[in-house]
Design an enzyme around this catalytic site. Structure first.
Site, PDB file in Angstrom:
ATOM      1  N   HIS A 125      19.631 -37.845 -33.095  1.00  0.00           N
ATOM      2  CA  HIS A 125      20.468 -38.733 -32.090  1.00  0.00           C
ATOM      3  C   HIS A 125      19.961 -39.534 -31.332  1.00  0.00           C
ATOM      4  O   HIS A 125      18.830 -39.069 -30.716  1.00  0.00           O
ATOM      5  CB  HIS A 125      21.511 -37.919 -31.530  1.00  0.00           C
ATOM      6  CG  HIS A 125      22.365 -38.613 -30.474  1.00  0.00           C
ATOM      7  ND1 HIS A 125      22.165 -38.342 -29.209  1.00  0.00           N
ATOM      8  CD2 HIS A 125      23.486 -39.684 -30.578  1.00  0.00           C
ATOM      9  CE1 HIS A 125      22.884 -39.230 -28.525  1.00  0.00           C
ATOM     10  NE2 HIS A 125      23.775 -39.905 -29.426  1.00  0.00           N
ATOM     11  N   HIS A 171      19.199 -47.600 -25.071  1.00  0.00           N
ATOM     12  CA  HIS A 171      20.411 -46.817 -24.743  1.00  0.00           C
ATOM     13  C   HIS A 171      21.289 -47.831 -23.978  1.00  0.00           C
ATOM     14  O   HIS A 171      21.093 -48.061 -22.530  1.00  0.00           O
ATOM     15  CB  HIS A 171      20.410 -45.598 -24.351  1.00  0.00           C
ATOM     16  CG  HIS A 171      21.658 -44.625 -24.467  1.00  0.00           C
ATOM     17  ND1 HIS A 171      21.636 -43.643 -23.495  1.00  0.00           N
ATOM     18  CD2 HIS A 171      22.526 -44.973 -25.190  1.00  0.00           C
ATOM     19  CE1 HIS A 171      23.097 -42.971 -23.857  1.00  0.00           C
ATOM     20  NE2 HIS A 171      23.374 -43.875 -24.889  1.00  0.00           N
TER      21      HIS A 171
END
Length: 589
Positions: A125, A171
């Site tokens: 992830h 991110h």
């Protein structure tokens, strides 16, 4: 050395006699039974391997090779002018890397010809993050590390860079520093198959404009070349097998049309609110690209503007579909409606959906069998909830027990849940794919689907005996565990699996001993051994503070070798210690 001294204060020292780590009683008795005249020949060892260790396929040549390896290690002993083992050499063999708890040498054990949906897949992830989810650096280093460990699903979040002309991996909406997409692709190309030849799946979280999507397509094609897998169709009724996809890279993301639909609706909302508030470039993924044509052509009438804009928009869409959509071999579907809608199994096409860990937990409360039925053909990816800003993980067994193939983990942080992940994928030769058990793939009478919450009868019982441990004095400093005395070790042993099987037990504490002998036995009744992992942790008891960590491992019960085995321990990260091992015995009854 036979004694060890610890300084308590300037004028007082404590001296401890080091205990000899000799063979336990069971080992002595077995040696006596399987040897003659206090020596064990290769023929004797072979009989031991078959009858005690349960290695039915062991050959005499393997026994001879084991004897030769130990003789080479102990060649300075006079007895080893002959091809035989004495008690100490036999004990050395049992406690060596030649006698591991999992199949040796590691090899693929599963049938790899089934569809991808029939396997658990080692999944990362936000694979580019070096630390937490908010402010850590983005880098190719964690991607490379994950690939070296055998991870088979890498996730990249794609965002426009500050000038909107290139792609950053970052991110979004955080303070994380970006890394360029092309750097990530090059790293993936170099390390994709160093640990496993089975397919690498690249999941792309797409926050790009169609023009940048086209740029991604070009970069991916140029970087991966013939290694890139194309499905050749927008819809497929069954995924290909890992065997057929060896040495291939597979792209998985949502089709670009879903992005365009989402962006168009965002456009309308932005336009409606533009009178009241100014939209920053970061809030509008299309940037100046949308409004500039209207500003440039104020002299045109309204119909001309609409016609010009619609033509340009359609051209962008068509180019994107040709250059980007063809890359997507595993299509991800956007969640719509309720749980039943998410888990709708379309017989005409397979797909992938993604659920946050909390959504999965809620879904399985009342729809456990629906989740399992869905995952028999389709792919389910589970990912950490957003509040895990420290990059912590969650219990992977919730996903695995319900058939989820891609339980996505933050590989850069460490703890018990990641140890479970590492343990599961020690199975099947460490290739990153583990075949799901039949109970998750095949329904019972009357099409009844397995439900992890319903207790089943005990299928088998695993008996575990913890004999002893050794190697800490070689891998740790003398005062690492206690500055005043040798360590006080104990072992925690247990099962992680379906709820009825999960339990943790521990041995007695052995005080002041670098080579502790516990000789404690445990029994673990298993209702679903196919989903069970054996957890092993060593701790050093501390009266006043938190107990110190002395090593861990996690082993798939369904591949556990019976008999007396040398179990290597690992550190917090999952890296194997050079010397630390436990001597244990495993038996199924």
């Amino acid at each position: 050395m036979s004694k060890q001294t610890y300084r308590v204060c300037l004028c007082f020292r404590r001296q401890f006699k080091l205990q000899e780590g000799g063979p336990p009683v069971d080992i002595k008795e077995l040696f006596s039974h399987y040897s003659e005249n206090r020596v064990m020949t290769p023929e004797h060892l072979h009989r031991f391997m078959v009858e005690v260790q349960g290695d039915d396929k062991a050959t005499k040549e393997e026994a001879e090779a084991a004897v030769d390896a130990i003789i080479k290690e102990l060649k300075h002993h006079p007895i080893f002018h002959r091809r035989v083992l004495n008690l100490d050499a036999f004990f050395r063999y049992l406690f060596s890397d030649l006698n591991p708890p999992l199949p040796f040498p590691p090899k693929v054990m599963n049938d790899m010809e089934a569809p991808l949906s029939h396997y658990f897949v080692y999944t990362g992830h936000n694979s580019y993050l070096t630390g937490n989810q908010i402010s850590s650096n983005c880098s190719v280093v964690p991607i490379i590390e994950a690939l070296k460990r055998g991870v088979r699903v890498i996730e990249l979040d794609m965002w426009p860079n500050s000038t909107k002309d290139d792609i950053d991996i970052v991110h979004g909406g955080t303070l994380t520093s970006p890394v360029k997409l092309n750097q990530c692709l090059e790293a993936i190309k170099t390390y994709a198959f160093v640990a496993s030849e089975y397919p690498l799946i690249l999941t792309l979280e797409d926050h790009l404009t169609p023009l940048l999507q086209a740029k991604v397509a070009k970069m991916v094609i140029e970087t991966f070349g013939d290694v890139l897998y194309y499905s050749g169709s927008d819809t497929i009724t069954e995924y290909p097998s890992p065997e057929s996809l060896k040495k291939r890279i597979i792209v998985s993301t949502k089709p670009p049309k879903e992005y365009l639909d989402k962006t168009n609706s965002m456009e309308k909302n932005d336009e409606e609110s533009s009178v009241k508030m100014k939209t920053s470039p970061e809030d509008d993924p299309w940037g100046v690209e949308i409004c500039n044509p209207i500003e440039k052509h104020k002299s045109l009438n309204e119909d001309q503007v609409d016609e010009s804009f619609q033509y340009e928009e359609e051209t962008v869409k068509q180019n994107t579909e040709l250059e980007y959509k063809q890359l997507i071999a595993i299509q991800a579907r956007k969640l719509k409606g309720g749980v039943k809608d998410w888990l709708h199994d379309d017989p005409t096409a397979v797909m992938r959906i993604s659920l946050r860990e909390t959504r999965l937990e809620k879904a399985v409360e009342n729809h456990a069998t629906d989740v399992i039925r869905f995952t028999q053909r389709n792919l389910l990816r589970v990912f950490p909830k957003g509040s895990r800003v420290d990059s912590s993980n969650y219990n992977p067994l919730v996903g695995w027990c319900h058939g989820a193939q891609m339980v996505a983990f933050n590989m850069q942080t460490h703890g018990r849940f990641l140890w479970l992940m590492q343990g599961m994928f020690r199975a099947n030769g460490g290739c990153g794919y583990v075949k799901k058990p039949d109970l998750l793939l095949k329904n019972g009478p009357d099409d009844k689907v397995f439900d992890p919450k319903i207790p089943l009868p005990v299928k088998k019982t695993l008996k575990v005996k913890v004999y002893m441990g050794d190697g800490w004095h070689l891998d740790f400093k003398r005062t690492h565990f206690d500055i005043y005395s040798p360590p006080d070790f104990y072992v925690k042993v247990g099962i992680a699996g379906v709820e009825t099987d999960s339990v943790m037990k521990k041995t007695k504490i052995i005080q002041d001993d670098w080579t502790p002998k516990w000789e404690d036995e445990f029994q673990f009744p298993l209702t679903v051994p196919e989903l069970a992992l054996l957890r092993i942790e060593v701790h050093e008891y501390d009266k006043t503070e938190k107990d110190d960590f002395g090593g861990q491992t996690c082993l798939p019960v369904f591949e556990l070798r019976t008999g007396i085995r040398a179990v290597p321990l690992h550190d917090h990260k999952g890296d194997k210690y050079n010397s630390v091992k436990l001597l244990m015995r495993f038996e199924f009854v």
